[in-house]
Design an enzyme around this catalytic site. Structure first.
Site, PDB file in Angstrom:
ATOM      1  N   ARG A 104       0.883  -1.179   0.000  1.00 35.25           N
ATOM      2  CA  ARG A 104       0.000   0.000   0.000  1.00 35.25           C
ATOM      3  C   ARG A 104       0.908   1.213   0.000  1.00 35.25           C
ATOM      4  NH1 ARG A 104      -5.430   1.325   3.357  1.00 35.25           N
ATOM      5  NH2 ARG A 104      -6.147  -0.088   1.734  1.00 35.25           N
ATOM      6  N   HIS A 131      -7.298   0.791  -6.562  1.00 31.97           N
ATOM      7  CA  HIS A 131      -7.511  -0.081  -5.400  1.00 31.97           C
ATOM      8  C   HIS A 131      -8.177  -1.373  -5.880  1.00 31.97           C
ATOM      9  CE1 HIS A 131      -7.812  -1.371  -1.406  1.00 31.97           C
ATOM     10  NE2 HIS A 131      -8.712  -0.550  -0.909  1.00 31.97           N
ATOM     11  N   GLN A 134     -10.067  -4.029  -3.594  1.00 36.20           N
ATOM     12  CA  GLN A 134     -11.412  -3.639  -3.150  1.00 36.20           C
ATOM     13  C   GLN A 134     -12.450  -3.997  -4.203  1.00 36.20           C
ATOM     14  OE1 GLN A 134     -12.258  -2.082  -0.038  1.00 36.20           O
ATOM     15  NE2 GLN A 134     -14.227  -2.820  -0.753  1.00 36.20           N
ATOM     16  N   ASP A 219     -17.237   6.942  -2.037  1.00 34.02           N
ATOM     17  CA  ASP A 219     -16.014   6.838  -1.238  1.00 34.02           C
ATOM     18  C   ASP A 219     -15.802   8.214  -0.603  1.00 34.02           C
ATOM     19  OD1 ASP A 219     -13.521   6.070  -0.218  1.00 34.02           O
ATOM     20  OD2 ASP A 219     -12.469   6.193  -2.145  1.00 34.02           O
ATOM     21  N   CYS A 259     -16.355   1.464   0.130  1.00 34.42           N
ATOM     22  CA  CYS A 259     -15.206   0.632   0.504  1.00 34.42           C
ATOM     23  C   CYS A 259     -14.856   0.764   1.984  1.00 34.42           C
ATOM     24  CB  CYS A 259     -14.005   0.980  -0.370  1.00 34.42           C
ATOM     25  SG  CYS A 259     -13.421   2.671  -0.190  1.00 34.42           S
ATOM     26  N   ARG A 288     -13.406  -8.805   1.451  1.00 37.06           N
ATOM     27  CA  ARG A 288     -11.974  -8.575   1.222  1.00 37.06           C
ATOM     28  C   ARG A 288     -11.190  -9.838   1.592  1.00 37.06           C
ATOM     29  NH1 ARG A 288     -10.006  -3.416   1.266  1.00 37.06           N
ATOM     30  NH2 ARG A 288      -8.083  -4.462   0.635  1.00 37.06           N
TER      31      ARG A 288
HETATM   32  N1  NVA Z   1      -9.925   6.597  -1.679  1.00 35.37           N
HETATM   33  C1  NVA Z   1      -9.587   6.173  -0.345  1.00 35.37           C
HETATM   34  C2  NVA Z   1      -9.828   4.695  -0.187  1.00 35.37           C
HETATM   35  C3  NVA Z   1      -9.538   4.163   1.185  1.00 35.37           C
HETATM   36  C4  NVA Z   1      -9.740   2.671   1.306  1.00 35.37           C
HETATM   37  C5  NVA Z   1      -8.133   6.522  -0.049  1.00 35.37           C
HETATM   38  O1  NVA Z   1      -7.292   6.358  -0.926  1.00 35.37           O
HETATM   39  O2  NVA Z   1      -7.872   6.990   1.061  1.00 35.37           O
HETATM   40  N1   CP Z   2     -11.315  -0.304   2.196  1.00 32.06           N
HETATM   41  C1   CP Z   2     -10.053  -0.356   2.661  1.00 32.06           C
HETATM   42  O1   CP Z   2      -9.095  -0.597   1.935  1.00 32.06           O
HETATM   43  O2   CP Z   2      -9.945  -0.155   4.003  1.00 32.06           O
HETATM   44  P1   CP Z   2      -8.606   0.029   4.849  1.00 32.06           P
HETATM   45  O3   CP Z   2      -8.029   1.380   4.489  1.00 32.06           O
HETATM   46  O4   CP Z   2      -9.061  -0.028   6.272  1.00 32.06           O
HETATM   47  O5   CP Z   2      -7.651  -1.075   4.524  1.00 32.06           O
END
Ligand code: NVA
Ligand code: CP
Length: 304
Positions: A104, A131, A134, A219, A259, A288
């Protein structure tokens, strides 16, 4: 050694995606029956997190343990990754000791560089651009609740962000129509959009996007890394709340997805998030676990 990575959804063919979703549904049933698999006995997943996470960390770590393997949490705060050791060097070293890596991170090119130098499969666990894990869970959730998404209408209401980009890729692979409603200036990436131009449209009116939709998703308005834009974004997105009123324009069998984590009263109303007739967010989060177990099986099985 030919190694399969999962950096975006389009690293899979439509057929492979279907196969992974079917296996995810099967693994979920097996777990409910108390039947375990141990395909990953003695195997280790390296997990590099440069951003926070609840769902992703728990699902990968628990999933690996449930399949007989183990997972290693690597934070830039206490590894050399945070002190500037080159990605290429980290990739060669880490991938010589573990069997799979999930990352990540911020820039998507970090993942691409890591994958280029990795001896083992690399999974995108969220980048600024995509992502895809997801989306595996979201597609599984739609299939479980409503069947195949092929030919359906999906509405994305909110930011043209990493999740939106992965929805665009999902439209290509699953063959659904995607309507994106975002404020002017918050459109998805033009190249990602252009590759799906035959089935994706961008509008700036949430009602226009949601009318007749079978699946509505949103989101947060400010993603991780955009914290300083929070106030500007609150203003720009003020008409983009997804609530029961907006959902009343959707098809009568529509489902709502997010998500998570969610900001109640910003992008989604608390009432909609908690309405189990429309909202499938808790199944979506749980999936997930199952979807990524199926993904890891697939990547291991296709890397020789
Ligand atoms: N768009 C959000 C998704 C989090 C799971 C982010 O990147 O923070
Ligand atoms: N939806 C998702 O990826 O959640 P987290 O940021 O908690 O991993």
């Amino acid at each position: 050694m030919a190694v399969r990575h999962f950096l975006t959804l389009t690293d899979l063919s439509a057929q492979e995606l279907t196969q992974i979703i079917e296996r995810a549904i099967e693994l979920k049933k097996l777990r409910a029956q108390g039947i375990t698999t141990d395909l990953f006995r003695g195997k280790v997943l390296g997990m590099i997190f440069e951003k926070s996470s609840t769902r992703t960390r728990v699902s990968f770590e628990a999933g690996m343990a449930q399949m007989g393997g183990s997972a290693l949490f690597l934070s830039p705060r206490d590894t050399q990754l945070g002190r500037g050791e080159p990605i290429e060097d980290s990739a060669r070293v880490i991938s010589s000791m573990v069997d799979m890596v999930m990352i990540r991170t911020f820039g998507h090119q970090v993942l691409e560089r890591f994958a280029e130098y990795s001896k083992v499969p690399v999974i995108n666990a969220l980048s600024d651009s995509y992502h895809p894990c997801q989306l595996l869970a979201d597609i599984q959730t739609y299939v479980e609740h409503r069947g195949s998404p092929e030919g359906k209408v999906v509405a994305w209401v909110g930011d043209g962000n990493n999740m939106c980009h992965s929805y665009i890729n999902a439209a290509r692979l699953c063959n659904f129509e995607l309507r994106i409603a975002c404020p002017p200036g918050y459109e998805p990436d033009a190249d990602i959009l252009a590759a799906a131009a035959d089935r994706v449209t961008v509008v700036h009116d949430p009602v226009a996007a949601v009318t007749g939709a079978n699946w509505v998703a949103t989101d947060v308005w400010a993603s991780m890394g955009q914290e300083t834009e929070q106030q500007i974004r609150l203003k720009a997105f003020e008409n983009f709340l997804v609530d029961h009123e907006l959902m009343s324009h959707a098809n009568s069998n529509a489902v709502f997805m997010h998500c998570l984590p969610a900001h109640r009263g910003e992008e989604v109303s608390a009432e909609l998030l908690e309405d189990s007739n429309l909202s499938v967010v808790w199944d979506e989060a749980e999936n997930r676990l199952h979807a990524q177990k199926a993904l890891m099986e697939f990547l291991q099985g296709h890397s020789h």
